[in-house]
Design an enzyme around this catalytic site. Structure first.
Site, PDB file in Angstrom:
ATOM      1  N   MET A   1       4.509   2.305   5.555  1.00  0.00           N
ATOM      2  CA  MET A   1       3.077   2.233   5.505  1.00  0.00           C
ATOM      3  C   MET A   1       2.531   3.385   4.677  1.00  0.00           C
ATOM      4  O   MET A   1       2.575   4.521   5.110  1.00  0.00           O
ATOM      5  CB  MET A   1       2.505   2.310   6.916  1.00  0.00           C
ATOM      6  CG  MET A   1       2.243   0.979   7.483  1.00  0.00           C
ATOM      7  SD  MET A   1       1.396   0.890   9.078  1.00  0.00           S
ATOM      8  CE  MET A   1       1.627   2.407   9.895  1.00  0.00           C
ATOM      9  N   PRO A   2       2.000   3.134   3.517  1.00  0.00           N
ATOM     10  CA  PRO A   2       1.431   4.194   2.699  1.00  0.00           C
ATOM     11  C   PRO A   2       0.141   4.730   3.320  1.00  0.00           C
ATOM     12  O   PRO A   2      -0.676   3.984   3.850  1.00  0.00           O
ATOM     13  CB  PRO A   2       1.131   3.513   1.374  1.00  0.00           C
ATOM     14  CG  PRO A   2       1.884   2.238   1.400  1.00  0.00           C
ATOM     15  CD  PRO A   2       2.065   1.857   2.813  1.00  0.00           C
ATOM     16  N   PHE A   3      -0.013   6.034   3.242  1.00  0.00           N
ATOM     17  CA  PHE A   3      -1.217   6.711   3.722  1.00  0.00           C
ATOM     18  C   PHE A   3      -1.677   7.645   2.624  1.00  0.00           C
ATOM     19  O   PHE A   3      -0.951   8.547   2.221  1.00  0.00           O
ATOM     20  CB  PHE A   3      -0.904   7.505   5.002  1.00  0.00           C
ATOM     21  CG  PHE A   3      -2.076   8.267   5.537  1.00  0.00           C
ATOM     22  CD1 PHE A   3      -2.933   7.673   6.456  1.00  0.00           C
ATOM     23  CD2 PHE A   3      -2.332   9.566   5.129  1.00  0.00           C
ATOM     24  CE1 PHE A   3      -4.021   8.369   6.951  1.00  0.00           C
ATOM     25  CE2 PHE A   3      -3.423  10.269   5.617  1.00  0.00           C
ATOM     26  CZ  PHE A   3      -4.264   9.669   6.533  1.00  0.00           C
TER      27      PHE A   3
END
Length: 78
Positions: A1-3
């Site tokens: 999950m990119p943040f």
């Protein structure tokens, strides 16, 4: 999950501009990671208080950034 965390000086960007930042940063990430990751790509805009950010030993204020964006020089600090 990119943040992705984007820090800006408070009062510089309107709510509409912040929405554009979220949309365009998401698009940039999706162009790298693939469309299937769009739904889990998170973008957070954090606002830093005016005067609490510095570059080259000088603090940045909301007014100075707006002057820069408008192409008008900010008066030198006294």
């Amino acid at each position: 999950m990119p943040f992705v965390s984007v820090k800006v000086v408070e009062g510089v960007f309107s709510p509409e501009q912040k929405q554009q930042i979220v949309e365009r940063v998401t698009e940039a990430m999706v162009s790298v990671e693939g469309e299937n990751m769009r739904g889990v790509t998170m973008v957070v805009i954090e606002q830093v208080a005016s005067g609490d950010w510095g570059i080259g030993g000088q603090t940045l204020t909301t007014e100075a950034i707006k002057a820069l964006a408008a192409g008008t020089p900010e008066p030198a600090p006294v």
